[in-house]
Design a protein around this motif. Structure first.
Motif, short mmCIF file in Angstrom:
data_model
loop_
_atom_site.label_atom_id
_atom_site.label_comp_id
_atom_site.label_asym_id
_atom_site.label_seq_id
_atom_site.Cartn_x
_atom_site.Cartn_y
_atom_site.Cartn_z
N PRO A 166 33.49 31.50 -36.37
CA PRO A 166 34.73 32.11 -35.21
C PRO A 166 34.54 32.01 -33.92
O PRO A 166 33.61 31.74 -32.94
N ASN A 167 35.88 31.79 -33.05
CA ASN A 167 35.79 31.27 -31.46
C ASN A 167 36.20 32.24 -30.73
O ASN A 167 36.98 32.77 -30.45
N THR A 168 34.89 33.33 -31.31
CA THR A 168 34.59 34.23 -30.80
C THR A 168 34.06 33.82 -29.41
O THR A 168 33.37 33.25 -29.63
N LYS A 169 33.81 34.83 -28.33
CA LYS A 169 32.80 34.62 -26.92
C LYS A 169 31.26 34.46 -27.45
O LYS A 169 30.32 33.94 -27.24
N VAL A 237 35.74 31.84 -42.50
CA VAL A 237 35.16 32.19 -40.97
C VAL A 237 36.52 32.32 -39.77
O VAL A 237 36.06 33.07 -39.12
N GLU A 238 37.42 31.64 -40.01
CA GLU A 238 38.89 32.02 -39.80
C GLU A 238 39.26 33.68 -39.46
O GLU A 238 39.33 34.21 -38.70
N ALA A 239 38.61 34.22 -40.64
CA ALA A 239 39.07 35.57 -40.54
C ALA A 239 38.31 36.28 -40.08
O ALA A 239 37.78 37.93 -40.01
N ARG A 240 37.08 35.74 -39.29
CA ARG A 240 35.69 36.36 -38.84
C ARG A 240 34.62 37.18 -39.99
O ARG A 240 34.44 38.24 -39.42
N ILE A 241 35.01 37.57 -41.08
CA ILE A 241 33.75 38.29 -41.83
C ILE A 241 32.95 38.35 -41.67
O ILE A 241 31.66 39.31 -42.12
N THR A 242 32.39 36.95 -40.61
CA THR A 242 30.93 37.33 -40.04
C THR A 242 30.09 38.13 -38.59
O THR A 242 29.25 37.81 -38.14
#
Length: 242
Positions: A166-169, A237-242
């Motif tokens: 995911p495109n997170t910090k 992955v795009e939905a950030r379930i991780t």
């Protein structure tokens, strides 16, 4: 026994279960089970070992499956050649990634040049397609990996494996080499929740082979979910379930 019983038995063997076979053949699960039981009764042999968690053919079941494949192929060829104006029949298997990206284009071009050919398409995991080509229940397969000494392989297209997050910090820091905890980038990646393709997927086999090069085994990964679809995995992955 009759052709219909053999067809049902072969589908149960290939689908590795009664429920999956019943869905594929648009029959009730009880109907499928009844036909297989009748076949076992007629032959006086157990063909399938059924437990709560496992499904496997007995030694007699494996023998019958091989005969069933040959009989069903001859049956189909007889219908096509005698009753189908000399048409030919081709059984093709494909794993999910080739099916999504290039098999339809190849198939379209092939059928335009071979108008008297009827094609039967099957979709399954790469290792299952390879097994069925080896056993003779498929004529050709499109897969994303190979198993040495099983079949002849012809490379068609190149692909790249990537590690997506995911495109997170949090993941931006890991991928840029920064760390709040002082742990190595590799250790942070191994501890992160991991989404993977299923065990018999060609993508998973190739991914595990690449990770093994760096000393990483499958049990080192924190796998929280597996998928039979690359597209579904990407969307999760795009939905950030991780």
């Amino acid at each position: 026994m009759d052709i219909h019983q053999l067809q049902i038995f072969a589908n149960v063997a290939e689908c590795k279960g009664f429920l999956a076979a019943s869905k594929k053949m648009h029959l009730s699960q009880s109907t499928v089970s009844t036909h297989v039981s009748a076949l076992e009764h007629e032959l006086g042999k157990k063909l399938i070992r059924r437990t709560a968690r496992n499904f496997e053919l007995t030694e007699d079941g494996v023998k019958l499956y091989k005969y069933a494949v040959d009989i069903l192929l001859l049956h189909r060829k007889a219908i096509m050649e005698v009753g189908g104006n000399g048409s030919e029949f081709l059984r093709i298997g494909t794993s999910s990634v080739p099916a999504q990206w290039f098999v339809p284009t190849i198939l379209s071009g092939f059928l335009k040049k071979n108008v008297n050919t009827q094609v039967e398409m099957t979709s399954a995991d790469s290792l299952d397609i390879i097994r069925r080509v080896k056993e003779g229940s498929l004529d050709i397969g499109f897969v994303g990996t190979k198993v040495e000494k099983q079949c002849k392989y012809i490379p068609l297209i190149k692909d790249h494996l990537v590690l997506a997050a995911p495109n997170t910090k949090k993941y931006q820091k890991i991928f840029s080499g920064e760390s709040d905890s002082g742990e190595s980038d590799l250790r942070q990646i191994l501890e992160a929740p991991f989404l993977a393709r299923r065990q018999y997927s060609g993508t998973m086999k190739e991914a595990l082979g690449s990770l093994k090069y760096f000393g990483i085994e499958e049990e080192d990964l924190n796998i929280i979910a597996t998928f039979d679809s690359a597209e579904m995995l990407r969307d999760c992955v795009e939905a950030r379930i991780t």
